[in-house]
Design a protein around this motif. Structure first.
Motif, PDB file in Angstrom:
ATOM      1  N   SER A  38       0.860  -1.184   0.000  1.00 49.57           N
ATOM      2  CA  SER A  38       0.000   0.000   0.000  1.00 49.57           C
ATOM      3  C   SER A  38       0.899   1.237   0.000  1.00 49.57           C
ATOM      4  CB  SER A  38      -0.905  -0.002   1.239  1.00 49.57           C
ATOM      5  OG  SER A  38      -1.689   1.178   1.289  1.00 49.57           O
ATOM      6  N   ILE A  39       0.661   2.121  -0.973  1.00 52.88           N
ATOM      7  CA  ILE A  39       1.540   3.280  -1.153  1.00 52.88           C
ATOM      8  C   ILE A  39       0.768   4.573  -0.900  1.00 52.88           C
ATOM      9  CG2 ILE A  39       3.095   4.470  -2.745  1.00 52.88           C
ATOM     10  CD1 ILE A  39       3.340   1.873  -4.308  1.00 52.88           C
ATOM     11  N   ASN A  40       1.357   5.430  -0.087  1.00 50.58           N
ATOM     12  CA  ASN A  40       0.822   6.774   0.177  1.00 50.58           C
ATOM     13  C   ASN A  40      -0.633   6.750   0.615  1.00 50.58           C
ATOM     14  OD1 ASN A  40       3.344   7.461  -0.674  1.00 50.58           O
ATOM     15  ND2 ASN A  40       2.709   8.821  -2.320  1.00 50.58           N
ATOM     16  N   GLY A  41      -0.877   6.007   1.691  1.00 56.84           N
ATOM     17  CA  GLY A  41      -2.210   5.974   2.286  1.00 56.84           C
ATOM     18  C   GLY A  41      -3.240   5.285   1.427  1.00 56.84           C
ATOM     19  N   GLY A  42      -2.821   4.350   0.596  1.00 59.28           N
ATOM     20  CA  GLY A  42      -3.766   3.618  -0.242  1.00 59.28           C
ATOM     21  C   GLY A  42      -4.017   4.261  -1.586  1.00 59.28           C
ATOM     22  N   ALA A  43      -3.270   5.321  -1.912  1.00 60.36           N
ATOM     23  CA  ALA A  43      -3.442   5.968  -3.217  1.00 60.36           C
ATOM     24  C   ALA A  43      -3.117   4.986  -4.344  1.00 60.36           C
ATOM     25  CB  ALA A  43      -2.555   7.203  -3.325  1.00 60.36           C
ATOM     26  N   VAL A  80      12.827   5.285   1.057  1.00 62.40           N
ATOM     27  CA  VAL A  80      11.373   5.379   1.159  1.00 62.40           C
ATOM     28  C   VAL A  80      11.014   5.215   2.633  1.00 62.40           C
ATOM     29  CG1 VAL A  80      11.034   4.398  -1.152  1.00 62.40           C
ATOM     30  CG2 VAL A  80      10.968   2.894   0.842  1.00 62.40           C
ATOM     31  N   ARG A  81       9.833   5.642   2.997  1.00 66.09           N
ATOM     32  CA  ARG A  81       9.369   5.411   4.372  1.00 66.09           C
ATOM     33  C   ARG A  81       8.570   4.112   4.397  1.00 66.09           C
ATOM     34  NH1 ARG A  81       6.142  10.089   6.928  1.00 66.09           N
ATOM     35  NH2 ARG A  81       6.436   8.762   8.765  1.00 66.09           N
ATOM     36  N   VAL A  82       8.978   3.191   5.256  1.00 67.06           N
ATOM     37  CA  VAL A  82       8.260   1.925   5.427  1.00 67.06           C
ATOM     38  C   VAL A  82       7.536   2.010   6.758  1.00 67.06           C
ATOM     39  CG1 VAL A  82       8.459  -0.572   5.584  1.00 67.06           C
ATOM     40  CG2 VAL A  82       9.974   0.688   4.047  1.00 67.06           C
ATOM     41  N   LEU A  83       6.231   2.168   6.696  1.00 66.33           N
ATOM     42  CA  LEU A  83       5.431   2.397   7.892  1.00 66.33           C
ATOM     43  C   LEU A  83       4.999   1.101   8.560  1.00 66.33           C
ATOM     44  CD1 LEU A  83       3.224   5.322   6.500  1.00 66.33           C
ATOM     45  CD2 LEU A  83       5.468   5.423   7.599  1.00 66.33           C
ATOM     46  N   GLU A  84       4.857   0.042   7.770  1.00 64.12           N
ATOM     47  CA  GLU A  84       4.474  -1.265   8.319  1.00 64.12           C
ATOM     48  C   GLU A  84       5.111  -2.370   7.480  1.00 64.12           C
ATOM     49  OE1 GLU A  84       0.267  -1.849   8.678  1.00 64.12           O
ATOM     50  OE2 GLU A  84      -0.088   0.150   9.520  1.00 64.12           O
ATOM     51  N   VAL A 119       3.284  -1.242   4.070  1.00 65.25           N
ATOM     52  CA  VAL A 119       2.686   0.080   3.924  1.00 65.25           C
ATOM     53  C   VAL A 119       3.847   1.060   3.804  1.00 65.25           C
ATOM     54  CG1 VAL A 119       1.262   1.874   4.982  1.00 65.25           C
ATOM     55  CG2 VAL A 119       0.652  -0.542   5.283  1.00 65.25           C
ATOM     56  N   ILE A 120       3.948   1.742   2.667  1.00 64.79           N
ATOM     57  CA  ILE A 120       5.083   2.624   2.432  1.00 64.79           C
ATOM     58  C   ILE A 120       4.607   4.005   1.986  1.00 64.79           C
ATOM     59  CG2 ILE A 120       6.498   0.647   1.763  1.00 64.79           C
ATOM     60  CD1 ILE A 120       6.352   1.635  -1.128  1.00 64.79           C
ATOM     61  N   GLN A 121       5.541   4.940   2.053  1.00 65.98           N
ATOM     62  CA  GLN A 121       5.264   6.298   1.580  1.00 65.98           C
ATOM     63  C   GLN A 121       6.444   6.755   0.721  1.00 65.98           C
ATOM     64  OE1 GLN A 121       4.568   9.189   4.681  1.00 65.98           O
ATOM     65  NE2 GLN A 121       3.429  10.526   3.301  1.00 65.98           N
ATOM     66  N   GLU A 124       5.480  11.953  -4.277  1.00 62.70           N
ATOM     67  CA  GLU A 124       4.580  11.870  -5.418  1.00 62.70           C
ATOM     68  C   GLU A 124       5.331  12.002  -6.739  1.00 62.70           C
ATOM     69  OE1 GLU A 124       1.348  11.263  -5.551  1.00 62.70           O
ATOM     70  OE2 GLU A 124       1.122  11.065  -3.373  1.00 62.70           O
ATOM     71  N   ALA A 125       6.458  12.738  -6.720  1.00 67.30           N
ATOM     72  CA  ALA A 125       7.217  12.948  -7.956  1.00 67.30           C
ATOM     73  C   ALA A 125       7.711  11.636  -8.553  1.00 67.30           C
ATOM     74  CB  ALA A 125       8.398  13.878  -7.686  1.00 67.30           C
ATOM     75  N   PHE A 126       7.879  10.603  -7.705  1.00 68.69           N
ATOM     76  CA  PHE A 126       8.368   9.322  -8.220  1.00 68.69           C
ATOM     77  C   PHE A 126       7.381   8.673  -9.185  1.00 68.69           C
ATOM     78  CE2 PHE A 126      11.373   8.335  -4.392  1.00 68.69           C
ATOM     79  CZ  PHE A 126      12.151   9.423  -4.767  1.00 68.69           C
ATOM     80  N   PHE A 127       6.097   9.022  -9.069  1.00 67.44           N
ATOM     81  CA  PHE A 127       5.107   8.464  -9.985  1.00 67.44           C
ATOM     82  C   PHE A 127       5.260   9.039 -11.397  1.00 67.44           C
ATOM     83  CE2 PHE A 127       2.662   7.889  -5.932  1.00 67.44           C
ATOM     84  CZ  PHE A 127       2.666   6.508  -5.945  1.00 67.44           C
ATOM     85  N   LEU A 128       5.982  10.165 -11.517  1.00 72.55           N
ATOM     86  CA  LEU A 128       6.164  10.799 -12.819  1.00 72.55           C
ATOM     87  C   LEU A 128       7.376  10.260 -13.559  1.00 72.55           C
ATOM     88  CD1 LEU A 128       5.447  14.515 -11.786  1.00 72.55           C
ATOM     89  CD2 LEU A 128       3.840  12.829 -12.727  1.00 72.55           C
TER      90      LEU A 128
END
Length: 367
Positions: A38-43, A80-84, A119-121, A124-128
């Motif tokens: 899951s990336i960026n809160g489920g985005a 990257v941030r690994v939250l879980e 669960v990571i964060q 957003e620029a990486f999606f580009l």
């Protein structure tokens, strides 16, 4: 002493063999089944095969994380941030983390195994960032050890980047590498040429990527790259600029100078370029052509080991020696550095001693 050195080499070889054996065993016997990321809160939600490293797993899904070393854990860029679900922070990661990053769950994605749901964060620029197919339309030796690689983009046919940024080049599986690998190379060409890029690549002894590029890559070959990446680019200000480059570190500085000429950004600017001898200088004609368009531009080549046949009467020593002789007050200056880590460290220390604040020193290390 010889016995000690041989013993250390044997131990290093044994450790490398065991690491390779463990990696092979992991690939054969470890089966973690499907995992969800899951990336960026489920985005964005991914369903992936477990067992691989997070960096490569995301890349397989078309999400590209910066990595100058190709996932070897030696550049510290693929954060990257690994939250879980990421497991404990590894000793291989701690040298690249500050206290705040540790507290925030920041990890090197090349060191994190996908063994369970994550669960990571990520920014957003990486999606580009995109992957490109390109064709090699030119291979030109610039020095005995540096080659220019000219690529024409096929699909997508254009790339938009900030002068100074880099791409990742995919080297396919070949005799010297059992699997495809990625390496980061700065773009040397002008940003206005959106359908092509030029790279400047130094051959590294026993380097998996550079050996392929210097000896096997041919004109007409189709290659894959992804990008653009990086926070190394020209800032908008009216400060005097100092550029310091060594070897292939000249590449992003050339792209920045092209941009300045194209956009008529005529700021005071001095380029210091350090190499060993005259045969290691390259892009000299191009630099002088750019200088003709930039009225306040000055170029200072520096040779650390000039040969007798060079008949050199210019600056000598380390490139930072020339900077130290010229710069006494850097309080109103801005610096752009690219080259080997030792030069970068020395230049940062020198510039800060001369009054250039840390927030006005921008750099890329090649190592």
């Amino acid at each position: 002493m010889v016995t000690l050195v041989l013993g250390l080499l044997s131990l290093s070889g044994l450790c490398a063999f065991l690491a390779l054996l463990l990696e092979a065993a992991h690939a054969v016997f470890a089966d973690y089944g499907p995992c969800r990321i899951s990336i960026n809160g489920g985005a964005k939600e991914l369903s992936v095969k477990g067992g691989g490293r997070l960096l490569g797993t995301l890349m397989d899904q078309g999400i590209f994380i910066p990595s100058a070393c190709g996932g070897r854990g030696s550049c510290g860029l693929c954060k990257v941030r690994v939250l879980e679900g990421g497991g404990p922070l590894l000793p291989t990661e701690t040298p690249y983390m500050n206290a705040q990053e540790v507290a925030d769950g920041t990890r090197l994605s090349c060191q994190v195994r996908v063994r369970t749901d994550l669960v990571i964060q990520i920014p957003e620029a990486f999606f580009l960032i995109r992957e490109f197919r390109a064709r090699v339309v030119g291979l030109k030796p610039l020095t005995p050890f540096i080659k220019e690689v000219h690529l024409k983009l096929l699909d997508p046919p254009e790339i938009v980047f900030k002068p100074g940024q880099f791409i990742q080049f995919q080297v396919p599986e070949y005799e010297g590498s059992p699997e495809p690998v990625y390496r980061a190379y700065s773009i040397a060409s002008p940003a206005r040429l959106k359908n092509e890029i030029k790279l400047v690549i130094t051959r590294v002894e026993r380097g998996v990527a550079t050996t392929y590029i210097h000896t096997l890559l041919k004109e007409g070959d189709e290659v894959r790259i992804n990008g653009p990446y990086g926070d190394f680019y020209l800032r908008h200000s009216d400060r005097e600029m100092i550029m310091i480059g060594t070897g292939s570190g000249l590449a992003p500085l050339m792209s920045i100078l092209h941009h300045m000429a194209d956009e008529k950004i005529d700021r005071p600017c001095t380029l210091y370029f350090g190499v060993k001898s005259r045969q290691d200088l390259f892009y000299q004609e191009e630099i002088h052509e750019l200088g003709a368009k930039l009225s306040r531009f000055r170029y200072v080549p520096v040779l650390s080991q000039p040969l007798p046949e060079d008949r050199w009467d210019g600056e000598t020593g380390f490139v930072t020696d020339a900077v130290a002789r010229d710069v006494t007050d850097g309080s109103r200056m801005e610096a752009y550095l690219c080259g080997n880590p030792l030069m970068i460290n020395a230049a940062v220390k020198l510039l800060m001693e001369r009054g250039v604040t840390e927030d006005r020193i921008f750099f890329d290390k090649f190592g």
